[in-house]
Design an enzyme around this catalytic site. Sequence first.
Site, PDB file in Angstrom:
ATOM      1  N   HIS A 104      14.092  -8.969  24.945  1.00  0.00           N
ATOM      2  CA  HIS A 104      12.924  -9.680  25.300  1.00  0.00           C
ATOM      3  C   HIS A 104      13.116 -10.896  26.022  1.00  0.00           C
ATOM      4  CE1 HIS A 104      10.201  -6.217  24.840  1.00  0.00           C
ATOM      5  NE2 HIS A 104      10.393  -6.581  23.457  1.00  0.00           N
ATOM      6  N   CYS A 146      12.952  -8.515  30.783  1.00  0.00           N
ATOM      7  CA  CYS A 146      11.999  -8.732  31.649  1.00  0.00           C
ATOM      8  C   CYS A 146      11.988  -9.904  32.371  1.00  0.00           C
ATOM      9  CB  CYS A 146      10.468  -8.207  31.468  1.00  0.00           C
ATOM     10  SG  CYS A 146       9.263  -7.922  32.289  1.00  0.00           S
TER      11      CYS A 146
END
Length: 276
Positions: A104, A146
């Site tokens: 992440h 992301c």
Amino acid sequence: MTETDGFYKSREVFDPAEQYKMDHKRRGVALIFNHERFFWHLTLPERRGTNADRDNLTRRFSDLGFEVKCFNDLRAEELLLKIHEVSTSSHIDADCFICVFLSHGEGNHVYAYDAKIEIQTLTGLFKGDKCQSLVGKPKIFIIQACRGSQHDVPVVPLDMVDHQTDKLDNVTQVDAASVYTLPAGADFLMCYSVAEGYYSHRETVNGSWYIQDLCEMLARYGSSLEFTELLTLVNRKVSQRRVDFCKDPDAIGKKQVPCFASMLTKKLHFCPKPSK
């Protein structure tokens, strides 16, 4: 003397086809930091499918002659120690260096198991004053994370048929938070799974869209096509995908476009090395 040196440099023949030298003894090290689970206090979801990305990249980089080193769910302190060890080792007989983060991300950070790490802290360890044996050699960072809170709204040509998966249990998920495009310095290549401000998609069985398509292009053209041209093909492949199955109904039909920031100064070809 500085002005004189500059004058003579400006008179040198400029070769637009000049390539990085890839005839060293070793191809180089490829680090893969793979993060599936995170410390509960971070409240980050598991990244199901990331091990498929790790294994796929390991095969592709090994085929290109890299010495692949994989690390899973390292704490931030452990990760920094590993990457410092590599940055301070000798790369004098290596063609280049690759570092991959599967995690992440948020802002200018990526997440280790228990904390986030600034990307520029990592790239800074491989700049010329810190890692002299990689001066003038390609340093490639690949970040699957992301990078925002928006999905790319699809505008699909009428004659285009999007791929439909046959397995309903291969659900598409998104990697949390956002990562910014960061400059790193000469001979760096920063590869991002998605353009800034948008979601990066990952299938729970097959792995992330970006790594799936990157590995497919590496398998087909890794030793024949100039690397930034290959990355452009990856952009095209990923942009032709769409979300078919997702727990978030707002994500259905959404798309993704990767990007890369090249500070390379020559063409980059992973030419096959002679058999030992």
